[in-house]
Write a protein that holds these residues in place. Structure first.
Motif, short mmCIF file in Angstrom:
data_model
loop_
_atom_site.label_atom_id
_atom_site.label_comp_id
_atom_site.label_asym_id
_atom_site.label_seq_id
_atom_site.Cartn_x
_atom_site.Cartn_y
_atom_site.Cartn_z
N GLY A 64 0.87 -1.46 -0.45
CA GLY A 64 0.12 -0.32 -0.16
C GLY A 64 1.01 1.43 -0.10
N GLU A 65 0.62 2.59 -0.75
CA GLU A 65 1.05 4.03 -0.87
C GLU A 65 0.99 3.96 1.14
N ASN A 66 2.55 4.59 1.74
CA ASN A 66 2.29 4.88 2.77
C ASN A 66 1.02 6.12 2.94
N MET A 67 0.42 5.82 3.98
CA MET A 67 -0.95 6.75 4.38
C MET A 67 0.04 8.40 4.40
N LYS A 68 0.98 8.28 4.83
CA LYS A 68 1.11 10.01 4.99
C LYS A 68 1.56 10.37 3.39
N ALA A 69 2.22 9.66 2.90
CA ALA A 69 1.98 9.97 1.48
C ALA A 69 0.79 10.34 1.12
N VAL A 70 -0.20 9.80 0.68
CA VAL A 70 -1.92 9.66 0.18
C VAL A 70 -1.90 10.55 0.24
N CYS A 71 -1.52 11.52 2.22
CA CYS A 71 -2.02 12.98 2.32
C CYS A 71 -1.53 13.76 1.52
N ARG A 72 0.34 13.99 1.60
CA ARG A 72 0.69 14.66 0.97
C ARG A 72 -0.03 14.31 -0.51
N ARG A 73 -0.29 13.56 -1.42
CA ARG A 73 -0.60 13.99 -2.07
C ARG A 73 -1.50 14.26 -2.48
N PHE A 74 -2.64 14.53 -2.46
CA PHE A 74 -4.29 15.23 -1.51
C PHE A 74 -3.60 16.66 -1.85
N LEU A 75 -2.52 16.59 -0.69
CA LEU A 75 -2.56 18.72 -0.24
C LEU A 75 -1.82 18.63 -1.22
N ALA A 76 -1.46 18.35 -2.08
CA ALA A 76 -0.28 18.51 -3.53
C ALA A 76 -1.52 19.26 -4.29
N SER A 77 -2.47 18.16 -4.33
CA SER A 77 -3.17 18.20 -5.83
C SER A 77 -4.26 19.78 -5.41
N MET B 129 -10.05 11.46 3.57
CA MET B 129 -9.15 10.04 3.98
C MET B 129 -9.78 9.82 5.44
N ASP B 130 -10.51 10.07 6.01
CA ASP B 130 -11.43 9.90 7.19
C ASP B 130 -10.67 9.17 7.84
N VAL B 131 -9.94 11.10 8.15
CA VAL B 131 -9.02 10.61 9.06
C VAL B 131 -9.17 11.91 9.92
N PRO B 132 -8.50 11.85 11.29
CA PRO B 132 -8.71 13.26 12.00
C PRO B 132 -7.42 13.82 11.48
N MET B 133 -7.75 15.25 11.92
CA MET B 133 -6.91 16.98 10.91
C MET B 133 -5.70 16.50 11.80
N LYS B 134 -5.70 15.14 13.32
CA LYS B 134 -4.42 15.49 13.82
C LYS B 134 -3.36 14.93 12.54
N PHE B 135 -3.73 14.47 11.95
CA PHE B 135 -2.97 13.47 11.08
C PHE B 135 -2.21 14.21 9.51
N VAL B 136 -3.78 14.93 9.45
CA VAL B 136 -3.41 15.68 8.42
C VAL B 136 -2.15 16.72 8.60
N ASN B 137 -2.30 17.11 9.94
CA ASN B 137 -1.45 18.49 10.64
C ASN B 137 0.14 17.45 10.95
N ALA B 138 -0.21 16.52 10.95
CA ALA B 138 1.80 15.87 11.48
C ALA B 138 1.91 15.56 9.79
N CYS B 139 0.99 15.17 8.64
CA CYS B 139 1.77 15.54 7.09
C CYS B 139 2.15 16.92 7.17
N LEU B 140 1.51 17.35 7.32
CA LEU B 140 2.05 18.99 7.02
C LEU B 140 3.21 19.91 7.64
N ARG B 141 3.68 18.73 8.71
CA ARG B 141 5.10 19.32 8.81
C ARG B 141 6.65 18.74 8.54
N VAL C 246 -9.07 16.83 3.05
CA VAL C 246 -8.05 15.53 3.05
C VAL C 246 -8.32 15.21 4.57
N ALA C 247 -8.68 15.83 5.41
CA ALA C 247 -9.42 14.63 6.67
C ALA C 247 -10.46 14.14 5.95
N VAL C 248 -11.55 15.14 5.49
CA VAL C 248 -12.64 14.30 4.88
C VAL C 248 -12.77 12.93 3.96
#
Length: 152
Positions: A116-129, A140-152, A136-138
């Motif tokens: 599987g594609e690394n979940m942080k990579a998925v998050c970053r792919r969506f943000l880059a799009s 991926m059905d993940v908490p904002m905390k996860f998305v914010n961690a991917c932004l770092r 992205v949180a909606v």
């Protein structure tokens, strides 16, 4: 109590070692002949010796009820590289509803392998799009905390 290793029963241990080395770059770190442990903690056991361990019980291969799961940071590169191997696909690359791209295929003994594609990579792919962190949180059905961690 501590889980140590997943162990796969294999028909031809040398063929399995070669497969996991070629496809994933895993190497033997402990070699007990009929049992070999690879980098990452995957253990392989010959079917003949495992049969001795379990007695008269049958060993079945290809039950489609278990898989080994790997994550890959550069999923596109892996999927392209995988095309160079003779693997029997469970399914080609597909995207799950949460956006993660995955591929499933069989090893030489018909154990299912999922990459599987690394979940942080998925998050970053969506943000880059151009998606917002909230979108992205909606998606991926993940908490904002996860998305914010991917932004770092």
């Amino acid at each position: 109590m501590k889980l140590k290793n997943p162990m796969l029963v294999v028909r031809d241990i040398d063929q399995s070692v070669e497969f996991y080395n070629r496809v994933f770059g895993l190497h033997v770190i402990m070699d007990f002949g009929a049992n070999k442990t690879l980098t990452g903690g995957l253990a392989l056991q010959t079917a003949e010796t495992y049969q001795e361990f379990i007695g008269d019980r049958a060993i079945s291969f290809g039950g489609n009820s278990f898989e080994l799961y790997f994550e890959e940071d550069d999923f596109d590169q892996f999927a392209d590289r995988l095309k160079g191997f003779q693997v029997d696909y469970v399914h080609p690359v597909k995207e799950h509803r949460w956006g993660q791209r995955v591929v499933r295929f069989y090893d030489p003994d018909r154990h299912i392998i999922e990459v599987g594609e690394n979940m942080k990579a998925v998050c970053r792919r969506f943000l880059a799009s151009g998606m917002t962190p909230d979108q992205v949180a909606v998606r991926m059905d993940v908490p904002m905390k996860f998305v914010n961690a991917c932004l770092r």
